[in-house]
Design a protein around this motif. Structure first.
Motif, PDB file in Angstrom:
ATOM      1  N   LEU A 183      48.916  28.751  48.426  1.00  0.00           N
ATOM      2  CA  LEU A 183      50.185  29.456  48.268  1.00  0.00           C
ATOM      3  C   LEU A 183      50.100  30.522  47.181  1.00  0.00           C
ATOM      4  O   LEU A 183      50.616  31.629  47.335  1.00  0.00           O
ATOM      5  CB  LEU A 183      51.299  28.451  47.961  1.00  0.00           C
ATOM      6  CG  LEU A 183      51.630  27.484  49.099  1.00  0.00           C
ATOM      7  CD1 LEU A 183      52.649  26.459  48.640  1.00  0.00           C
ATOM      8  CD2 LEU A 183      52.134  28.232  50.319  1.00  0.00           C
ATOM      9  N   LEU A 184      49.439  30.201  46.065  1.00  0.00           N
ATOM     10  CA  LEU A 184      49.279  31.160  44.975  1.00  0.00           C
ATOM     11  C   LEU A 184      48.464  32.368  45.420  1.00  0.00           C
ATOM     12  O   LEU A 184      48.842  33.519  45.171  1.00  0.00           O
ATOM     13  CB  LEU A 184      48.618  30.483  43.770  1.00  0.00           C
ATOM     14  CG  LEU A 184      48.401  31.358  42.541  1.00  0.00           C
ATOM     15  CD1 LEU A 184      49.739  31.845  42.002  1.00  0.00           C
ATOM     16  CD2 LEU A 184      47.647  30.590  41.477  1.00  0.00           C
ATOM     17  N   VAL A 185      47.350  32.139  46.093  1.00  0.00           N
ATOM     18  CA  VAL A 185      46.521  33.242  46.588  1.00  0.00           C
ATOM     19  C   VAL A 185      47.323  34.087  47.569  1.00  0.00           C
ATOM     20  O   VAL A 185      47.255  35.320  47.557  1.00  0.00           O
ATOM     21  CB  VAL A 185      45.220  32.700  47.232  1.00  0.00           C
ATOM     22  CG1 VAL A 185      44.480  33.796  47.979  1.00  0.00           C
ATOM     23  CG2 VAL A 185      44.328  32.068  46.169  1.00  0.00           C
ATOM     24  N   GLY A 186      48.137  33.446  48.397  1.00  0.00           N
ATOM     25  CA  GLY A 186      48.981  34.178  49.346  1.00  0.00           C
ATOM     26  C   GLY A 186      49.991  35.059  48.643  1.00  0.00           C
ATOM     27  O   GLY A 186      50.225  36.212  49.045  1.00  0.00           O
ATOM     28  N   MET A 187      50.603  34.531  47.566  1.00  0.00           N
ATOM     29  CA  MET A 187      51.572  35.329  46.823  1.00  0.00           C
ATOM     30  C   MET A 187      50.887  36.510  46.121  1.00  0.00           C
ATOM     31  O   MET A 187      51.422  37.623  46.115  1.00  0.00           O
ATOM     32  CB  MET A 187      52.309  34.450  45.802  1.00  0.00           C
ATOM     33  CG  MET A 187      53.295  33.487  46.449  1.00  0.00           C
ATOM     34  SD  MET A 187      54.307  32.596  45.255  1.00  0.00           S
ATOM     35  CE  MET A 187      53.127  31.458  44.583  1.00  0.00           C
ATOM     36  N   ILE A 188      49.722  36.265  45.529  1.00  0.00           N
ATOM     37  CA  ILE A 188      48.984  37.351  44.875  1.00  0.00           C
ATOM     38  C   ILE A 188      48.621  38.421  45.888  1.00  0.00           C
ATOM     39  O   ILE A 188      48.768  39.627  45.636  1.00  0.00           O
ATOM     40  CB  ILE A 188      47.729  36.801  44.142  1.00  0.00           C
ATOM     41  CG1 ILE A 188      48.153  35.929  42.956  1.00  0.00           C
ATOM     42  CG2 ILE A 188      46.821  37.937  43.705  1.00  0.00           C
ATOM     43  CD1 ILE A 188      47.030  35.152  42.319  1.00  0.00           C
ATOM     44  N   ALA A 189      48.158  38.007  47.054  1.00  0.00           N
ATOM     45  CA  ALA A 189      47.798  38.972  48.104  1.00  0.00           C
ATOM     46  C   ALA A 189      49.012  39.778  48.536  1.00  0.00           C
ATOM     47  O   ALA A 189      48.922  40.995  48.764  1.00  0.00           O
ATOM     48  CB  ALA A 189      47.184  38.252  49.299  1.00  0.00           C
ATOM     49  N   ALA A 190      50.183  39.143  48.613  1.00  0.00           N
ATOM     50  CA  ALA A 190      51.399  39.838  49.007  1.00  0.00           C
ATOM     51  C   ALA A 190      51.800  40.875  47.945  1.00  0.00           C
ATOM     52  O   ALA A 190      52.223  41.995  48.279  1.00  0.00           O
ATOM     53  CB  ALA A 190      52.524  38.847  49.246  1.00  0.00           C
ATOM     54  N   VAL A 191      51.669  40.499  46.659  1.00  0.00           N
ATOM     55  CA  VAL A 191      51.996  41.431  45.576  1.00  0.00           C
ATOM     56  C   VAL A 191      51.045  42.622  45.591  1.00  0.00           C
ATOM     57  O   VAL A 191      51.445  43.778  45.458  1.00  0.00           O
ATOM     58  CB  VAL A 191      51.970  40.708  44.208  1.00  0.00           C
ATOM     59  CG1 VAL A 191      52.059  41.696  43.055  1.00  0.00           C
ATOM     60  CG2 VAL A 191      53.094  39.692  44.123  1.00  0.00           C
ATOM     61  N   VAL A 192      49.738  42.340  45.749  1.00  0.00           N
ATOM     62  CA  VAL A 192      48.745  43.422  45.787  1.00  0.00           C
ATOM     63  C   VAL A 192      49.031  44.341  46.965  1.00  0.00           C
ATOM     64  O   VAL A 192      48.977  45.585  46.823  1.00  0.00           O
ATOM     65  CB  VAL A 192      47.314  42.833  45.863  1.00  0.00           C
ATOM     66  CG1 VAL A 192      46.292  43.917  46.181  1.00  0.00           C
ATOM     67  CG2 VAL A 192      46.971  42.120  44.583  1.00  0.00           C
ATOM     68  N   ASP A 193      49.353  43.809  48.141  1.00  0.00           N
ATOM     69  CA  ASP A 193      49.676  44.629  49.299  1.00  0.00           C
ATOM     70  C   ASP A 193      50.910  45.491  49.047  1.00  0.00           C
ATOM     71  O   ASP A 193      50.970  46.646  49.467  1.00  0.00           O
ATOM     72  CB  ASP A 193      49.925  43.763  50.547  1.00  0.00           C
ATOM     73  CG  ASP A 193      48.642  43.226  51.137  1.00  0.00           C
ATOM     74  OD1 ASP A 193      47.569  43.770  50.818  1.00  0.00           O
ATOM     75  OD2 ASP A 193      48.725  42.259  51.935  1.00  0.00           O
ATOM     76  N   ALA A 194      51.905  44.945  48.323  1.00  0.00           N
ATOM     77  CA  ALA A 194      53.119  45.694  48.029  1.00  0.00           C
ATOM     78  C   ALA A 194      52.853  46.842  47.057  1.00  0.00           C
ATOM     79  O   ALA A 194      53.473  47.899  47.136  1.00  0.00           O
ATOM     80  CB  ALA A 194      54.186  44.768  47.461  1.00  0.00           C
ATOM     81  N   LEU A 195      51.924  46.636  46.118  1.00  0.00           N
ATOM     82  CA  LEU A 195      51.599  47.675  45.130  1.00  0.00           C
ATOM     83  C   LEU A 195      50.734  48.775  45.708  1.00  0.00           C
ATOM     84  O   LEU A 195      50.721  49.906  45.215  1.00  0.00           O
ATOM     85  CB  LEU A 195      50.915  47.057  43.906  1.00  0.00           C
ATOM     86  CG  LEU A 195      51.787  46.124  43.063  1.00  0.00           C
ATOM     87  CD1 LEU A 195      50.949  45.487  41.971  1.00  0.00           C
ATOM     88  CD2 LEU A 195      52.968  46.879  42.458  1.00  0.00           C
ATOM     89  N   VAL A 196      49.946  48.465  46.694  1.00  0.00           N
ATOM     90  CA  VAL A 196      49.010  49.439  47.256  1.00  0.00           C
ATOM     91  C   VAL A 196      49.658  50.253  48.288  1.00  0.00           C
ATOM     92  O   VAL A 196      50.423  50.856  48.617  1.00  0.00           O
ATOM     93  CB  VAL A 196      47.799  48.735  47.886  1.00  0.00           C
ATOM     94  CG1 VAL A 196      46.892  49.737  48.565  1.00  0.00           C
ATOM     95  CG2 VAL A 196      47.057  47.960  46.849  1.00  0.00           C
TER      96      VAL A 196
END
Length: 196
Positions: A183-196
């Protein structure tokens, strides 16, 4: 695997019997209202003045009759000795017109016969251990990978993190940690996708 021998009631057969005495003592209404599949209760009457082997039959707390004398003579001694137990249910209810043009209701009973048998069972502690291991194996092999793929997709980095927390001998703690990491890796990936 450690086994224990225990005594259990085991179903050994079924018998269908016609209920006797359904026209006596205003039992017809109780017979008529009975439905197939309804539980029936057997009650021994060793002090019955007509038959010391008598077995009365009750449906919905109302007496509907007796086991036939021949059947009662065969079953009553075993019931009294406690070597057999019966579960009964109404098998069929029907009516016919008598010679006097009265409607007579009849009943058949299905008796399931149980006898005490010695059986070997797995120790409960071992059974719990096997059940837990099966659940862990199921979570490890099916649920966690599905959850990871649904949350973070597939990539070598997430696969390595995921493998680290779910590989080897797994316990409930590691399962929870593995789910948290996914779940943590998924949230980090979602944040990175939102910033990029």
């Amino acid at each position: 695997m450690p086994l224990t021998t225990v005594s259990r009631w085991v179903k050994v057969g079924e018998e269908r019997h016609r209920v006797a005495g359904v026209t006596h003592d205003q039992r017809q209404d109780s017979v008529r209202r009975s439905r197939p599949g309804t539980a029936a209760h057997l009650h021994r009457e060793p002090s019955n003045r007509f038959d010391p082997n008598a077995v009365a039959i009750f449906v919905n707390r109302k007496q509907v009759g007796y086991l036939q004398a021949e059947t009662a003579a065969r079953l009553a001694p075993r019931m009294d000795a406690g070597t057999v137990r019966f579960e009964a249910k109404v098998a069929d209810v029907w009516s016919f017109e008598s010679d006097d043009a009265d409607e007579i209701w009849m009943m058949d009973l299905m008796l399931s016969r149980f006898e005490k048998r010695s059986v070997e069972v797995v120790h409960y502690s071992r059974m719990a251990q096997l059940t837990f291991q099966a659940a862990v194996d199921g979570v490890r092999s099916k649920i966690l990978p599905t959850l990871k793929n649904a949350v973070v997709g597939t990539s070598r980095a997430t696969d390595r993190v995921f493998q680290k927390f779910t590989g080897g001998d797994i316990t409930l703690l590691w399962i929870m940690r593995g789910v948290a990491v996914v779940l943590l890796v998924g949230m980090i990936a979602a944040v990175v996708d939102a910033l990029v």
